[in-house]
Design an enzyme around this catalytic site. Structure first.
Site, PDB file in Angstrom:
ATOM      1  N   HIS A  71       0.861  -1.184   0.000  1.00  0.00           N
ATOM      2  CA  HIS A  71       0.000   0.000   0.000  1.00  0.00           C
ATOM      3  C   HIS A  71       0.899   1.237   0.000  1.00  0.00           C
ATOM      4  CE1 HIS A  71      -2.848   2.931   1.767  1.00  0.00           C
ATOM      5  NE2 HIS A  71      -3.823   2.090   1.469  1.00  0.00           N
ATOM      6  N   ASP A 117       2.819  -4.425   8.103  1.00  0.00           N
ATOM      7  CA  ASP A 117       1.632  -3.597   7.935  1.00  0.00           C
ATOM      8  C   ASP A 117       0.435  -4.532   8.121  1.00  0.00           C
ATOM      9  OD1 ASP A 117      -0.577  -2.317   6.996  1.00  0.00           O
ATOM     10  OD2 ASP A 117       0.335  -1.615   5.134  1.00  0.00           O
ATOM     11  N   GLN A 175      -4.778  -5.195   7.074  1.00  0.00           N
ATOM     12  CA  GLN A 175      -5.761  -6.174   6.585  1.00  0.00           C
ATOM     13  C   GLN A 175      -5.692  -7.488   7.353  1.00  0.00           C
ATOM     14  OE1 GLN A 175      -8.050  -5.241   4.660  1.00  0.00           O
ATOM     15  NE2 GLN A 175      -7.166  -3.329   3.913  1.00  0.00           N
ATOM     16  N   LYS A 230     -10.549  -0.380  10.304  1.00  0.00           N
ATOM     17  CA  LYS A 230     -10.646  -1.647   9.557  1.00  0.00           C
ATOM     18  C   LYS A 230     -10.971  -2.802  10.499  1.00  0.00           C
ATOM     19  CE  LYS A 230      -7.441   0.049   6.150  1.00  0.00           C
ATOM     20  NZ  LYS A 230      -8.064   0.286   4.850  1.00  0.00           N
TER      21      LYS A 230
HETATM   22  C1  PLP Z   1      -2.532  -2.748   3.652  1.00  0.00           C
HETATM   23  C2  PLP Z   1      -2.857  -1.337   4.078  1.00  0.00           C
HETATM   24  N1  PLP Z   1      -1.892  -0.581   4.602  1.00  0.00           N
HETATM   25  C3  PLP Z   1      -2.123   0.673   5.024  1.00  0.00           C
HETATM   26  C4  PLP Z   1      -3.366   1.236   4.891  1.00  0.00           C
HETATM   27  C5  PLP Z   1      -3.598   2.629   5.392  1.00  0.00           C
HETATM   28  O1  PLP Z   1      -4.455   2.602   6.485  1.00  0.00           O
HETATM   29  P1  PLP Z   1      -5.031   3.969   7.086  1.00  0.00           P
HETATM   30  O2  PLP Z   1      -5.503   4.771   5.918  1.00  0.00           O
HETATM   31  O3  PLP Z   1      -6.125   3.516   7.980  1.00  0.00           O
HETATM   32  O4  PLP Z   1      -3.918   4.620   7.816  1.00  0.00           O
HETATM   33  C6  PLP Z   1      -4.409   0.492   4.320  1.00  0.00           C
HETATM   34  C7  PLP Z   1      -5.743   1.090   4.103  1.00  0.00           C
HETATM   35  O5  PLP Z   1      -6.376   0.852   3.105  1.00  0.00           O
HETATM   36  C8  PLP Z   1      -4.147  -0.836   3.919  1.00  0.00           C
HETATM   37  O6  PLP Z   1      -5.106  -1.593   3.393  1.00  0.00           O
END
Ligand code: PLP
Length: 418
Positions: free
Chosen positions: A136, A213, A216, A239
């Site tokens: 991401h 990270d 998910q 999430k």
């Molecule tokens: C794998 C992953 N990493 C990081 C993020 C970023 O999360 P946030 O926007 O809640 O900080 C997301 C959000 O879609 C994600 O799916």
């Protein structure tokens, strides 16, 4: 509110069942956002909130509201107890200790905290950072900013043909110049699940740290920080069926204690004078300013909620729905599926000749909400050779009716676009 569907013995065989084996649909009833036959297939973007979370936040922001860590009056002292109880609960959820839990605004902020605090102390000019092709943007850009600042290099771990982080490749390409490996525990696009222990061993073999990270993974997998073997773990409250505006960074206390503060202000200090300021121990050192009190209380309620189902049951439920979806979509011609057969509740696909936005728009007319776009993973889109995909992602409230509605909707997409 009935506690039936929060029964800790609840398990998933395609649908949630109670102990007696009777099919129970009332998980959905716990979610005010899921009325009117709406098929919500965008939980990987953000999960709907159960009423218990909304109620907990309403109380925290209403009759119980006061600041934390400062007040001498009873309401504030009680709120401080509740706030710290949430930290204990998060620690238990992650198989960690409370002083290893830093509250942040979300996973993005957690990664930026590590990049900006731990980063410059530990990544120097000429050092290397290993990411993967499926990350991401939140797990790419903070490291690019660090690399630019200190003169380090970014390497990109290859994927297997079916879209998993290729750990053979990782093991073969890590060197002592790598100071950090930062990988998605579960891909937000493909649902691929990382063998975290193997990645940790590979990183540690060259003296690098591993950040996972867990955005998910946390809503659908059992977490135990010592089993995973990583050095940093981040996740987002929204999430996890909790509120936006709160997330968690985990690291061992000795790692946090060795990291300099990244934001200055109230609550993160020991003593302030114009001659010299000293800092509070971690985790307070990383929580400058009035924290997100209401959101932290909401996160506590959300973790109680999902733990009552059990992470193994949630994983089984969502991966079964993902497998059903993959099977069903294979029979819709012109559909291309991405990612591994064994997906943690997330299925990305495209339809020949159609932009995913068109698919998403027609599905919306059918009351089916999917995500269409690059999913904040443009390097992965480049790798797949597409500008975007359509993505269906599942939560604890989904069942086969949602899969059937998706397939019906795609048949209509096909009819409309010929
Ligand atoms: C794998 C992953 N990493 C990081 C993020 C970023 O999360 P946030 O926007 O809640 O900080 C997301 C959000 O879609 C994600 O799916």
């Amino acid at each position: 509110m009935s506690a039936l569907s929060l029964d800790p013995t609840a398990r998933a065989v395609g649908r949630w069942e109670n102990e007696g084996g009777t099919v129970s649909h009332n998980v959905r009833d716990q979610f005010p956002g899921l009325g009117n036959g709406w098929h919500y297939l965008d939980t990987a973007a953000t999960a709907q909130k159960p009423q218990v979370v909304l109620d907990a936040m309403m109380r925290a922001g209403g009759v119980d509201y006061a600041t934390v860590h400062r007040g001498v009056y009873a309401r504030s002292a009680n709120m401080t107890v509740a706030f710290e109880a949430a930290r204990n609960r998060v620690a238990r959820f992650m198989g960690a200790a409370p002083n290893e839990i830093v509250f942040v605004r979300g996973a993005t902020e957690g990664i930026n905290l590590v990049a900006q605090s731990w980063g410059p102390e530990n990544v120097k000019s000429g050092d290397r950072i290993m990411l993967s092709q499926l990350e991401h943007h939140s797990n790419i850009v903070p490291w690019q900013m660090l690399a630019e600042k200190v003169g380090a290099y970014i390497d990109v771990c290859a994927l297997t043909e079916d879209g998993q982080i290729d750990l053979d490749w990782l093991e073969a390409h890590l060197t002592p110049a790598h100071k950090l490996v930062s990988l998605a525990h579960v891909s937000n696009v493909l649902g691929s699940v990382l063998d975290a222990r193997r990645a940790a061993d590979a990183a540690h073999a060259v003296g690098a740290k591993l950040l996972l990270d867990g955005c998910q993974a946390a809503p659908r997998m059992r977490l135990d920080m010592s089993d995973l073997g990583c050095d940093f773990y981040v996740m987002s409250g929204h999430k996890l069926y909790g509120p936006t505006g709160v997330g968690v960074l985990w690291a061992q206390a000795e790692t946090l204690d060795a990291m300099p503060p990244w934001q200055g202000g109230g609550a993160m200090i020991d003593r302030v004078s114009f001659a010299k300021t000293t800092y509070a121990p971690s985790p307070s050192r990383f929580e400058a300013g009035t924290p997100m009190i209401i959101e932290v209380i909401g996160l506590h309620a959300a973790i109680d909620f999902i733990d009552s189902f059990g992470p193994d049951a949630i994983f089984a439920h969502e991966s079964a729905l993902a497998a059903q979806t993959r099977d069903a979509l294979r029979s819709v011609d012109s559909v291309t599926l991405y990612g591994p057969e064994q997906s943690a509740g997330i299925v990305s696909f495209s339809m020949e000749g159609l932009h995913p936005h068109d698919i998403g728009t027609i599905l919306d007319e059918e009351n089916v909400a999917i995500r269409a776009g690059h999913h904040c993973a443009q390097p992965l889109m480049d790798h797949l050779g597409v500008p975007a995909t359509a993505r269906a992602s599942f939560g604890i409230y989904n069942d086969e009716d949602d899969v059937a509605a998706l397939v019906r909707g795609l048949e209509r997409v096909k009819r409309i676009f010929g």
